[in-house]
Design an enzyme around this catalytic site. Structure first.
Site, PDB file in Angstrom:
ATOM      1  N   CYS A 258       0.817  -1.141   0.048  1.00 41.21           N
ATOM      2  CA  CYS A 258       0.095  -0.016  -0.082  1.00 41.21           C
ATOM      3  C   CYS A 258       0.898   1.176   0.086  1.00 41.21           C
ATOM      4  CB  CYS A 258      -0.931  -0.051   1.283  1.00 41.21           C
ATOM      5  SG  CYS A 258      -1.792   1.495   1.575  1.00 41.21           S
TER       6      CYS A 258
ATOM      7  N   CYS B 207      -0.965   4.003  -6.287  1.00 42.91           N
ATOM      8  CA  CYS B 207      -1.873   3.562  -5.276  1.00 42.91           C
ATOM      9  C   CYS B 207      -2.380   1.878  -5.942  1.00 42.91           C
ATOM     10  CB  CYS B 207      -3.185   4.383  -5.151  1.00 42.91           C
ATOM     11  SG  CYS B 207      -4.633   3.193  -4.059  1.00 42.91           S
TER      12      CYS B 207
HETATM   13  N1  DGL Z   1      -3.982   0.652  -1.683  1.00 42.92           N
HETATM   14  C1  DGL Z   1      -3.625   1.595  -1.098  1.00 42.92           C
HETATM   15  C2  DGL Z   1      -2.307   2.483  -1.514  1.00 42.92           C
HETATM   16  O1  DGL Z   1      -1.475   2.109  -2.333  1.00 42.92           O
HETATM   17  C3  DGL Z   1      -4.307   2.728  -0.163  1.00 42.92           C
HETATM   18  C4  DGL Z   1      -5.752   3.022  -0.535  1.00 42.92           C
HETATM   19  C5  DGL Z   1      -6.528   3.711   0.571  1.00 42.92           C
HETATM   20  O2  DGL Z   1      -6.921   2.915   1.818  1.00 42.92           O
HETATM   21  O3  DGL Z   1      -6.558   4.869   0.645  1.00 42.92           O
HETATM   22  O4  DGL Z   1      -2.150   3.700  -1.491  1.00 42.92           O
END
Ligand code: DGL
Length: 264
Positions: free
Chosen positions: A73, A181
């Site tokens: 993430c 993301c």
């Molecule tokens: N998948 C996540 C990222 O790469 C986060 C998304 C979130 O929870 O806002 O930033």
């Protein structure tokens, strides 16, 4: 031979885009994936809160005796990785981050759009990457709540969301899109539709899988080469199971476990 699992964390389904790549590349390893959908989105939360959330997940992973933890993430990586490395010196961490360097190395003269959560875009880490790998024609675009729409499968809202998001930029010129993301690789088609042309997508998955391989090699902790790796998925919301099943490239040897707030 070391059959301890590799832990992977995301605020829900996003890290599956990383897991798919890593698992294809290192199929003999065992994996445990923590889908923290209950706390999604991380992207609008203050840093201290994300540290607290991720800290709890690491403690949970320690019970599973993980050999490596992948922070799949970008928001969690950019905001917690220094804390994690300082506080868990025995754990090997791999942190995904927006592929600013990859785009700089390969597409320096192209027009680049970086899409990420507000937390990632405004993080010190992203600022320092953007400074180190300066590109003249690059736009940093915070995408508030986009990960949440993908997480909750509100896909019908995405075209309108993206049309609004892109209306203030010269989107006809965009040639490269950095998916900053891990939820965004699942909506590549929507992004191209909204931009109204094809683009080159760049994300951090390739860097992550190479780094994991390097750490397994360096620490001599590869699993047996004849092993058929297993995957345990920890759900914090039951509804997430079906969504994950849709996005998983390899559904073999997978088991889902639901963890509510009271379970350890
Ligand atoms: N998948 C996540 C990222 O790469 C986060 C998304 C979130 O929870 O806002 O930033």
């Amino acid at each position: 031979m070391d059959d301890r699992p590799i832990g992977i964390i995301d605020s829900g389904i996003g890290g599956i885009s990383i897991l798919n790549e890593v698992r294809k590349y290192l199929p003999c390893e065992n994996y445990i994936y923590y889908a923290d959908s209950i706390n999604n989105p991380y992207g609008n939360k203050p840093k201290e809160e994300i540290i607290k959330i991720v800290d709890n997940i690491i403690k949970y992973f320690i019970k599973y005796n993980v050999k490596i933890v992948i922070i799949a993430c970008n928001t969690a990586s950019t905001q917690t990785i220094s804390y994690l490395r300082n506080n868990y010196k025995d754990i090997l961490f791999v942190a995904v981050e927006p592929a600013i360097k990859v785009a700089y190395d390969k597409y320096k003269d192209k027009n680049v759009l970086v899409m990420a959560t507000p937390g990632t875009i405004h993080s010190d880490r992203l600022m320092s990457l953007a400074k180190e790998y300066y590109q003249k024609n690059r736009i940093l675009l915070p995408c508030t709540n986009l990960a949440e729409l993908i997480e909750n499968e509100n896909l019908e809202e995405i075209p309108i969301y993206l049309d609004n998001l892109f209306k203030n930029i010269d989107y006809n010129q965009i040639e490269v899109v950095i998916l900053g993301c891990t939820h965004y690789p699942f909506i590549k088609k929507y992004i191209e539709n909204a931009l109204n042309h094809k683009v080159i997508f760049v994300d951090g998955a390739n860097g992550v899988k190479k780094r994991v391989e390097f750490l397994l090699q360096e620490n001599n902790v590869f699993n047996n080469k004849n092993n058929q790796g297993t995957l345990t998925i920890i759900l914090t919301k039951k509804e997430t199971e079906n969504i994950i099943r849709n996005y998983l490239v390899n559904n073999s040897n997978v088991c889902f476990k639901y963890k509510d707030k009271s379970s350890i």
